[in-house]
Design an enzyme around this catalytic site. Structure first.
Site, PDB file in Angstrom:
ATOM      1  N   LEU A 210     -37.732  22.483 -19.011  1.00 51.27           N
ATOM      2  CA  LEU A 210     -36.599  22.433 -19.932  1.00 51.27           C
ATOM      3  C   LEU A 210     -36.979  23.079 -21.269  1.00 51.27           C
ATOM      4  O   LEU A 210     -38.158  23.274 -21.547  1.00 51.27           O
ATOM      5  CB  LEU A 210     -36.189  20.963 -20.127  1.00 51.27           C
ATOM      6  CG  LEU A 210     -35.701  20.298 -18.830  1.00 51.27           C
ATOM      7  CD1 LEU A 210     -35.800  18.784 -18.906  1.00 51.27           C
ATOM      8  CD2 LEU A 210     -34.267  20.735 -18.524  1.00 51.27           C
ATOM      9  N   PRO A 211     -35.961  23.409 -22.106  1.00 46.17           N
ATOM     10  CA  PRO A 211     -36.278  24.166 -23.320  1.00 46.17           C
ATOM     11  C   PRO A 211     -37.194  23.444 -24.316  1.00 46.17           C
ATOM     12  O   PRO A 211     -38.195  24.018 -24.755  1.00 46.17           O
ATOM     13  CB  PRO A 211     -34.897  24.430 -23.945  1.00 46.17           C
ATOM     14  CG  PRO A 211     -33.922  24.313 -22.813  1.00 46.17           C
ATOM     15  CD  PRO A 211     -34.506  23.290 -21.890  1.00 46.17           C
TER      16      PRO A 211
ATOM     17  N   THR B 232     -42.654  23.285 -22.724  1.00 47.54           N
ATOM     18  CA  THR B 232     -43.511  23.220 -23.913  1.00 47.54           C
ATOM     19  C   THR B 232     -42.800  22.342 -24.938  1.00 47.54           C
ATOM     20  O   THR B 232     -41.734  22.710 -25.440  1.00 47.54           O
ATOM     21  CB  THR B 232     -43.730  24.620 -24.514  1.00 47.54           C
ATOM     22  OG1 THR B 232     -44.296  25.469 -23.521  1.00 47.54           O
ATOM     23  CG2 THR B 232     -44.662  24.560 -25.707  1.00 47.54           C
TER      24      THR B 232
ATOM     25  N   LYS C 225     -51.571  24.129 -25.333  1.00 48.87           N
ATOM     26  CA  LYS C 225     -50.540  25.171 -25.209  1.00 48.87           C
ATOM     27  C   LYS C 225     -50.106  25.655 -26.594  1.00 48.87           C
ATOM     28  O   LYS C 225     -49.905  26.855 -26.822  1.00 48.87           O
ATOM     29  CB  LYS C 225     -49.358  24.611 -24.415  1.00 48.87           C
ATOM     30  CG  LYS C 225     -48.083  25.410 -24.458  1.00 48.87           C
ATOM     31  CD  LYS C 225     -48.171  26.729 -23.708  1.00 48.87           C
ATOM     32  CE  LYS C 225     -46.854  27.502 -23.824  1.00 48.87           C
ATOM     33  NZ  LYS C 225     -46.961  28.854 -23.321  1.00 48.87           N
TER      34      LYS C 225
ATOM     35  N   LYS D 186     -39.736  27.598 -32.037  1.00 52.98           N
ATOM     36  CA  LYS D 186     -39.925  26.181 -31.696  1.00 52.98           C
ATOM     37  C   LYS D 186     -41.421  25.861 -31.571  1.00 52.98           C
ATOM     38  O   LYS D 186     -41.917  24.888 -32.141  1.00 52.98           O
ATOM     39  CB  LYS D 186     -39.218  25.880 -30.370  1.00 52.98           C
ATOM     40  CG  LYS D 186     -39.513  24.500 -29.799  1.00 52.98           C
ATOM     41  CD  LYS D 186     -39.281  24.434 -28.297  1.00 52.98           C
ATOM     42  CE  LYS D 186     -40.185  25.350 -27.521  1.00 52.98           C
ATOM     43  NZ  LYS D 186     -40.393  25.061 -26.128  1.00 52.98           N
TER      44      LYS D 186
HETATM   45  P1  NAD Z   1     -34.557  28.831 -20.553  1.00 50.32           P
HETATM   46  O1  NAD Z   1     -33.741  28.516 -21.752  1.00 50.32           O
HETATM   47  O2  NAD Z   1     -34.413  30.153 -19.869  1.00 50.32           O
HETATM   48  O3  NAD Z   1     -34.318  27.697 -19.418  1.00 50.32           O
HETATM   49  C1  NAD Z   1     -34.129  26.339 -19.670  1.00 50.32           C
HETATM   50  C2  NAD Z   1     -33.129  25.819 -18.651  1.00 50.32           C
HETATM   51  O4  NAD Z   1     -32.985  24.408 -18.808  1.00 50.32           O
HETATM   52  C3  NAD Z   1     -31.731  26.430 -18.811  1.00 50.32           C
HETATM   53  O5  NAD Z   1     -31.339  27.049 -17.601  1.00 50.32           O
HETATM   54  C4  NAD Z   1     -30.850  25.232 -19.167  1.00 50.32           C
HETATM   55  O6  NAD Z   1     -29.543  25.329 -18.647  1.00 50.32           O
HETATM   56  C5  NAD Z   1     -31.631  24.099 -18.525  1.00 50.32           C
HETATM   57  N1  NAD Z   1     -31.296  22.789 -19.078  1.00 50.32           N
HETATM   58  C6  NAD Z   1     -31.210  22.408 -20.368  1.00 50.32           C
HETATM   59  N2  NAD Z   1     -30.874  21.100 -20.454  1.00 50.32           N
HETATM   60  C7  NAD Z   1     -30.747  20.657 -19.168  1.00 50.32           C
HETATM   61  C8  NAD Z   1     -30.397  19.403 -18.600  1.00 50.32           C
HETATM   62  N3  NAD Z   1     -30.116  18.339 -19.358  1.00 50.32           N
HETATM   63  N4  NAD Z   1     -30.354  19.306 -17.258  1.00 50.32           N
HETATM   64  C9  NAD Z   1     -30.626  20.384 -16.474  1.00 50.32           C
HETATM   65  N5  NAD Z   1     -30.964  21.604 -16.957  1.00 50.32           N
HETATM   66  C10 NAD Z   1     -31.009  21.736 -18.292  1.00 50.32           C
HETATM   67  O7  NAD Z   1     -36.072  28.587 -20.996  1.00 50.32           O
HETATM   68  P2  NAD Z   1     -37.389  29.134 -20.249  1.00 50.32           P
HETATM   69  O8  NAD Z   1     -37.718  30.479 -20.794  1.00 50.32           O
HETATM   70  O9  NAD Z   1     -37.250  28.915 -18.782  1.00 50.32           O
HETATM   71  O10 NAD Z   1     -38.467  28.114 -20.855  1.00 50.32           O
HETATM   72  C11 NAD Z   1     -38.578  26.769 -20.415  1.00 50.32           C
HETATM   73  C12 NAD Z   1     -39.774  26.139 -21.114  1.00 50.32           C
HETATM   74  O11 NAD Z   1     -40.955  26.893 -20.793  1.00 50.32           O
HETATM   75  C13 NAD Z   1     -39.673  26.128 -22.657  1.00 50.32           C
HETATM   76  O12 NAD Z   1     -40.226  24.938 -23.136  1.00 50.32           O
HETATM   77  C14 NAD Z   1     -40.508  27.332 -23.063  1.00 50.32           C
HETATM   78  O13 NAD Z   1     -41.056  27.181 -24.366  1.00 50.32           O
HETATM   79  C15 NAD Z   1     -41.586  27.337 -21.995  1.00 50.32           C
HETATM   80  N6  NAD Z   1     -42.199  28.647 -21.696  1.00 50.32           N
HETATM   81  C16 NAD Z   1     -41.427  29.773 -21.599  1.00 50.32           C
HETATM   82  C17 NAD Z   1     -42.053  30.999 -21.313  1.00 50.32           C
HETATM   83  C18 NAD Z   1     -41.252  32.288 -21.197  1.00 50.32           C
HETATM   84  O14 NAD Z   1     -41.877  33.364 -21.157  1.00 50.32           O
HETATM   85  N7  NAD Z   1     -39.927  32.243 -21.114  1.00 50.32           N
HETATM   86  C19 NAD Z   1     -43.435  31.050 -21.116  1.00 50.32           C
HETATM   87  C20 NAD Z   1     -44.166  29.875 -21.181  1.00 50.32           C
HETATM   88  C21 NAD Z   1     -43.543  28.667 -21.484  1.00 50.32           C
END
Ligand code: NAD
Length: 296
Positions: A65-66, A96, A171, A246
């Site tokens: 999740l975000p 994260t 992280k 964030k």
């Molecule tokens: P994203 O915004 O693409 O995906 C998050 C998903 O969570 C969305 O599809 C959203 O609809 C869903 N969501 C939110 N609230 C929800 C709920 N209550 N129930 C169900 N689904 C829900 O984000 P991401 O890029 O996939 O990143 C996710 C996590 O991983 C974050 O914490 C980010 O910091 C971390 N991260 C991202 C990357 C990257 O390159 N994108 C790399 C490493 C870590």
């Protein structure tokens, strides 16, 4: 084969759930965005109608999740699922988030007799798709051994860095370095370009010299230098600038909680805040270079 509940199918969670399904696990998925659920179903998962509905017979619950508030909401909020997770299931949060939130949710899980790991990842969307993520794990060693086969289906490197919350601290250390390095790499290339240098030649030189980094080699912030980098497709996809903002904020909070000095981290947090204010929060974080280089 494990029965897995997977909640959060965004840029990272989508391909991670797809890799678990590809490895032969029964993956029941939910996201607030129906198209994300459909994409996971197309990749072999089964659709659930809510986070609660993913839990049917689950042996493992994984969330991606975000931010902290989403994780706290999904597990402990009004419709939080923690109370309904089947007894004995293992909980793995890969988002994260703040170390304190990771500890809070994990303590609530422990009060129910459930083991929980914080297992944030590094490797970006390409690593999630390729199944080559690095998992940075906090929690009990025996819980990690239960999780290991699943983490191996989604990643290549697994580090056990300490007790609950430690995965998040490690992280944040990595991402604080990444955020600073990306900004200074953009600044360096902008300086060279202002002197008439070719950004490609400059970047190629830096990529085999002491200024080398992931920012010069893989995700170069200058458009046209690396064909596959977000910079060369209008900064779309990749790791959102607001997600980096964030993480920098979490690093500042983590530093304040122990009285640590992070002068470069605090400066860089402000740069990503300015990038947000400039309207680039949804673009890849390498777009921070545009603060310095003006609409390259
Ligand atoms: P994203 O915004 O693409 O995906 C998050 C998903 O969570 C969305 O599809 C959203 O609809 C869903 N969501 C939110 N609230 C929800 C709920 N209550 N129930 C169900 N689904 C829900 O984000 P991401 O890029 O996939 O990143 C996710 C996590 O991983 C974050 O914490 C980010 O910091 C971390 N991260 C991202 C990357 C990257 O390159 N994108 C790399 C490493 C870590």
């Amino acid at each position: 084969m494990s029965r897995i509940a997977f909640i959060g199918l965004g840029n990272m969670g989508g391909p991670m759930a797809a890799n678990l399904a590809k490895a032969g696990h029964a993956v029941r998925v939910f996201d607030l965005v129906p198209a994300a659920v459909q994409a996971a179903v197309d990749a072999g998962a089964t659709a659930a109608t809510s986070a609660l509905d993913t839990l049917t017979d689950a042996e493992v619950v994984i969330s991606m999740l975000p931010a902290s508030r989403h994780v706290e909401g999904v597990y402990l909020g009004e419709d939080g699922v923690l109370a309904d997770i089947p007894g004995g299931a293992l909980v793995i949060d890969c988002s994260t988030i703040a170390p304190a939130t990771a500890r809070k949710v994990s303590e609530a899980a422990a009060a129910r007799g459930l083991q929980m790991l914080d297992a944030p990842v590094s490797g970006g969307t390409a690593g999630a798709a390729a199944g080559t993520l690095t998992f940075i794990v906090g929690g009990e060693a025996d819980a990690l051994e239960r999780a290991r086969p699943l983490l191996q289906a989604m990643g290549k490197n697994i580090f056990h860095v300490g007790a609950s919350g430690a995965g998040q601290v490690a992280k944040l250390c990595n991402n604080m370095a990444l955020g600073v390095i990306m900004a200074v790499t953009g600044e360096s290339i902008a300086l060279g370009v202002a002197h008439g240098l070719d950004p490609k030649v400059l970047s190629q030189m830096m990529a085999v010299s002491t200024g080398r980094s992931w920012a010069t080699e893989v995700c170069n912030p200058w458009p046209g230098v690396l064909e596959n980098a977000p910079a060369s497709r209008g900064y779309s996809g990749g790791f959102g600038s607001d997600l980096m903002l964030k993480d920098m904020g979490l690093a500042v909070e983590a530093a304040m909680s122990v009285g640590a000095s992070i002068p470069l981290g605090e400066l860089a947090r402000n740069l990503y805040s300015m990038n947000h204010q400039a309207g680039r929060g949804k673009l890849d974080f390498s777009s921070v270079v545009q603060l310095i280089a003006n609409e390259k």
